[in-house]
Design a protein around this motif. Structure first.
Motif, PDB file in Angstrom:
ATOM      1  N   ALA A  33       0.845  -1.209   0.000  1.00 60.61           N
ATOM      2  CA  ALA A  33       0.000   0.000   0.000  1.00 60.61           C
ATOM      3  C   ALA A  33       0.875   1.251   0.000  1.00 60.61           C
ATOM      4  N   GLN A  34       1.924   1.259   0.804  1.00 56.12           N
ATOM      5  CA  GLN A  34       2.774   2.456   0.908  1.00 56.12           C
ATOM      6  C   GLN A  34       3.471   2.778  -0.416  1.00 56.12           C
ATOM      7  N   SER A  35       3.744   1.734  -1.229  1.00 54.76           N
ATOM      8  CA  SER A  35       4.433   1.983  -2.495  1.00 54.76           C
ATOM      9  C   SER A  35       3.543   2.739  -3.475  1.00 54.76           C
ATOM     10  N   LYS A  36       2.250   2.803  -3.154  1.00 54.49           N
ATOM     11  CA  LYS A  36       1.327   3.527  -4.043  1.00 54.49           C
ATOM     12  C   LYS A  36       1.099   4.966  -3.582  1.00 54.49           C
ATOM     13  N   ILE A  37       1.762   5.338  -2.485  1.00 51.95           N
ATOM     14  CA  ILE A  37       1.586   6.685  -1.942  1.00 51.95           C
ATOM     15  C   ILE A  37       2.892   7.450  -2.046  1.00 51.95           C
ATOM     16  N   PHE A  57      -1.346  16.956 -13.818  1.00 49.51           N
ATOM     17  CA  PHE A  57      -2.597  16.289 -13.428  1.00 49.51           C
ATOM     18  C   PHE A  57      -3.397  15.874 -14.676  1.00 49.51           C
ATOM     19  N   ALA A  58      -3.364  16.727 -15.704  1.00 47.68           N
ATOM     20  CA  ALA A  58      -4.100  16.408 -16.937  1.00 47.68           C
ATOM     21  C   ALA A  58      -3.480  15.196 -17.630  1.00 47.68           C
ATOM     22  N   ARG A  59      -2.139  15.114 -17.606  1.00 46.90           N
ATOM     23  CA  ARG A  59      -1.479  13.969 -18.244  1.00 46.90           C
ATOM     24  C   ARG A  59      -1.660  12.698 -17.452  1.00 46.90           C
ATOM     25  N   LYS A  60      -1.548  12.816 -16.119  1.00 48.16           N
ATOM     26  CA  LYS A  60      -1.646  11.629 -15.267  1.00 48.16           C
ATOM     27  C   LYS A  60      -2.633  11.889 -14.144  1.00 48.16           C
ATOM     28  N   PRO A  61      -3.928  11.796 -14.439  1.00 41.89           N
ATOM     29  CA  PRO A  61      -4.914  12.071 -13.387  1.00 41.89           C
ATOM     30  C   PRO A  61      -4.756  11.062 -12.243  1.00 41.89           C
ATOM     31  N   ARG A  62      -4.607  11.544 -11.051  1.00 41.14           N
ATOM     32  CA  ARG A  62      -4.559  10.685  -9.860  1.00 41.14           C
ATOM     33  C   ARG A  62      -5.027  11.534  -8.687  1.00 41.14           C
ATOM     34  N   THR A  63      -4.972  11.002  -7.496  1.00 36.88           N
ATOM     35  CA  THR A  63      -5.507  11.750  -6.364  1.00 36.88           C
ATOM     36  C   THR A  63      -4.399  12.550  -5.689  1.00 36.88           C
ATOM     37  N   PHE A  64      -4.633  13.827  -5.556  1.00 35.64           N
ATOM     38  CA  PHE A  64      -3.704  14.687  -4.835  1.00 35.64           C
ATOM     39  C   PHE A  64      -4.393  15.223  -3.582  1.00 35.64           C
ATOM     40  N   ILE A  65      -3.700  15.164  -2.465  1.00 35.31           N
ATOM     41  CA  ILE A  65      -4.192  15.832  -1.258  1.00 35.31           C
ATOM     42  C   ILE A  65      -3.160  16.889  -0.908  1.00 35.31           C
ATOM     43  N   ILE A  66      -3.565  18.149  -1.011  1.00 33.41           N
ATOM     44  CA  ILE A  66      -2.631  19.253  -0.810  1.00 33.41           C
ATOM     45  C   ILE A  66      -2.989  19.985   0.470  1.00 33.41           C
ATOM     46  N   SER A  67      -2.056  19.994   1.392  1.00 29.93           N
ATOM     47  CA  SER A  67      -2.271  20.746   2.619  1.00 29.93           C
ATOM     48  C   SER A  67      -1.583  22.097   2.458  1.00 29.93           C
ATOM     49  N   THR A  68      -2.315  23.172   2.670  1.00 31.54           N
ATOM     50  CA  THR A  68      -1.706  24.487   2.480  1.00 31.54           C
ATOM     51  C   THR A  68      -2.415  25.549   3.310  1.00 31.54           C
ATOM     52  N   HIS A  69      -1.658  26.607   3.597  1.00 30.02           N
ATOM     53  CA  HIS A  69      -2.266  27.758   4.262  1.00 30.02           C
ATOM     54  C   HIS A  69      -2.638  28.839   3.256  1.00 30.02           C
ATOM     55  N   SER A 120       7.030  13.609 -10.479  1.00 32.36           N
ATOM     56  CA  SER A 120       7.649  12.672 -11.417  1.00 32.36           C
ATOM     57  C   SER A 120       7.296  11.216 -11.119  1.00 32.36           C
ATOM     58  N   THR A 121       6.680  10.961  -9.961  1.00 29.41           N
ATOM     59  CA  THR A 121       6.229   9.600  -9.670  1.00 29.41           C
ATOM     60  C   THR A 121       4.883   9.408 -10.355  1.00 29.41           C
ATOM     61  N   ASP A 122       4.427   8.163 -10.447  1.00 24.57           N
ATOM     62  CA  ASP A 122       3.047   8.020 -10.911  1.00 24.57           C
ATOM     63  C   ASP A 122       2.200   7.289  -9.865  1.00 24.57           C
ATOM     64  N   CYS A 123       2.515   7.547  -8.602  1.00 25.41           N
ATOM     65  CA  CYS A 123       1.731   6.968  -7.512  1.00 25.41           C
ATOM     66  C   CYS A 123       0.277   7.435  -7.619  1.00 25.41           C
ATOM     67  N   PRO A 124      -0.677   6.527  -7.413  1.00 21.23           N
ATOM     68  CA  PRO A 124      -2.087   6.933  -7.514  1.00 21.23           C
ATOM     69  C   PRO A 124      -2.530   7.898  -6.411  1.00 21.23           C
ATOM     70  N   LEU A 125      -1.732   7.994  -5.340  1.00 22.73           N
ATOM     71  CA  LEU A 125      -2.069   8.937  -4.275  1.00 22.73           C
ATOM     72  C   LEU A 125      -0.837   9.774  -3.946  1.00 22.73           C
ATOM     73  N   VAL A 126      -0.957  11.088  -4.122  1.00 27.12           N
ATOM     74  CA  VAL A 126       0.164  11.979  -3.819  1.00 27.12           C
ATOM     75  C   VAL A 126      -0.271  12.955  -2.722  1.00 27.12           C
ATOM     76  N   LEU A 127       0.490  12.968  -1.638  1.00 27.29           N
ATOM     77  CA  LEU A 127       0.191  13.864  -0.525  1.00 27.29           C
ATOM     78  C   LEU A 127       1.236  14.966  -0.522  1.00 27.29           C
TER      79      LEU A 127
END
Lengths: 288, 124
Positions: free
Chosen positions: A74-78, A176-188, A145-152
């Motif tokens: 699981a971790q290899s996909k994040i 994101f357009a080239r490689k749609p996947r899930t991004f979770i972005i934490s920001t202020h 540059s990774t293609d993990c399905p989940l990027v935090l």
């Protein structure tokens, strides 16, 4: 589309302090999420639980159908871009990119080198000698540059000036357009990402305050301004999250289902209705 | 195309209206291709789902149509359709709003007519 990540009833306590309390939230495949919260709200704790840095006190976190805890598959996909630096101190940027190439299953080294050029990052420099901004850029390049399905991404634009942040948003959306996947972005920097993220997940004092499409939030929130007693009349029975007064002129921010908004009544009371920005709405909803 | 985050309209509606504006101005001509949702997403720094929502609104209205595997095209007759619907909106958007403001300010009907005539002279 299905959920890629499910957080089921997750709590995390450090000694007697509860960092997260009974969080239930899921994330869909192929969407960009903003993880928003005040300082110390529990955003980074949540990201650390997802990436196996700590164990949840209660509850479970599932990637697909698998628990993420002590699960290399699981971790290899994040891919986790942390605010902290976890890299070997003596490595040059190029060495970091090459070791990422060895570490991740599908790391696009050519794309990474291309991004380094676009960001004018000197790949011969040691990571520890980089400025805060170029540290962020290095970490951004690795994550994209990774293609993990989940990027935090935890505070991806820390230390970047406005022009470079703008470049990042452009490159990020292209990626994101080239490689749609899930991004979770934490920001202020909420206002900057308000157009980019599809849904906002707001954590407040360790609890999930809300999860909603940004567009829906912006329709639910609005400001009403006018003569104080008329504003009060309109406000009756509504959820007022903020109120400000200058002389006899009052401005309130309301957050309610769109169907409850009453433009006619507002007009008859000679009140002005104006939209509210995501950042302001966030500040009011999280209690100031 | 112009899109603003301070605008009171949702971004996807602004996208749809900006495309219509550009069709009226012949920037996008009928039967030619418009930018992809990816291009819009990248140049306006917006989520691609938002851009797609704006474009789909125009597909539903028959202004834009999809050519499978190629992209989005302006339908023939789109310009005329947009012009007609904008004419219908003209009263609500400009005339009704003008009358309301004029009444607030105590501007008479005759004064408004004079202003319109003066404005017409200026703009030839």
């Amino acid at each position: 589309m299905g959920n890629i990540l499910e957080i089921n009833n997750v709590s995390k306590t450090y000694g007697k302090t509860a960092a997260l309390e009974a969080i239930n939230v899921s994330f869909e495949e192929g969407k960009i999420y903003g993880l928003l919260g005040r300082n110390g709200a529990g955003k980074t704790t949540l990201l650390n639980l997802i990436t196996n840095k700590f164990e949840a006190t209660t509850g479970e976190i599932l990637l697909g159908k698998e628990s993420v805890w002590e699960n290399p598959n699981a971790q290899s996909k994040i891919c986790y871009m942390t605010e902290k630096n976890m890299f070997p101190k003596e490595f040059t940027v190029l060495q970091l990119l090459k070791s990422s190439f060895d570490f991740y299953e599908n790391f696009d080294l050519e794309y990474a080198l291309n991004l380094a050029e676009q960001f004018k990052l000197n790949i011969g420099k040691k990571f520890k000698t980089l400025s805060k901004g170029f540290e962020s850029i290095t970490k951004i390049i690795i994550a994209l540059s990774t293609d993990c399905p989940l990027v935090l991404m935890d505070e991806p634009v820390l230390g970047l000036d406005a022009a470079v942040r703008d470049k990042f948003y452009r490159i990020f959306l292209d990626n994101f357009a080239r490689k749609p996947r899930t991004f979770i972005i934490s920001t202020h920097l909420i206002e900057e990402v308000s157009g980019i993220i599809e849904e906002a997940v707001i954590i407040d004092s360790g609890r999930l305050l809300l999860k909603k499409p940004v567009e829906e939030m912006l329709q639910m929130g609005y400001c009403v301004a006018g003569k104080s007693n008329n504003v009060d009349k309109y406000a009756e029975g509504r959820k007022v999250v903020h109120s400000e007064m200058v002389g006899n002129f009052k401005t309130i921010t309301i957050y309610e289902p769109v169907s409850q908004r009453d433009n006619q009544t507002a007009a008859s009371l000679d009140l002005e209705i104006v939209p509210v920005q995501l950042q302001k709405l966030f500040v009011h909803l999280t209690g100031d | 195309m112009k899109v603003s985050f301070d605008n009171e309209k949702s971004i996807y509606i602004q996208i749809a209206e900006a495309i219509k504006d550009d069709i009226l101005k012949d920037i996008f001509e009928e039967e030619t291709q418009i930018p992809s949702t990816t291009q819009m997403s990248v140049s306006y720094r917006i989520n691609p789902a938002t851009a797609a929502k704006g474009v789909n609104m125009l597909v539903d209205e028959g202004i834009i149509y999809k050519k499978r595997g190629i992209g989005m095209f302006v339908a023939s007759g789109a310009k005329e359709d947009i012009r007609n619907s904008r004419k219908n909106e003209f009263f609500d958007k400009y005339i009704a709003a003008m009358i309301e403001e004029a009444q607030k300010l105590g501007i008479s009907r005759e004064d408004i007519i004079d202003m319109i005539k003066g404005g017409e002279k200026k703009h030839g």
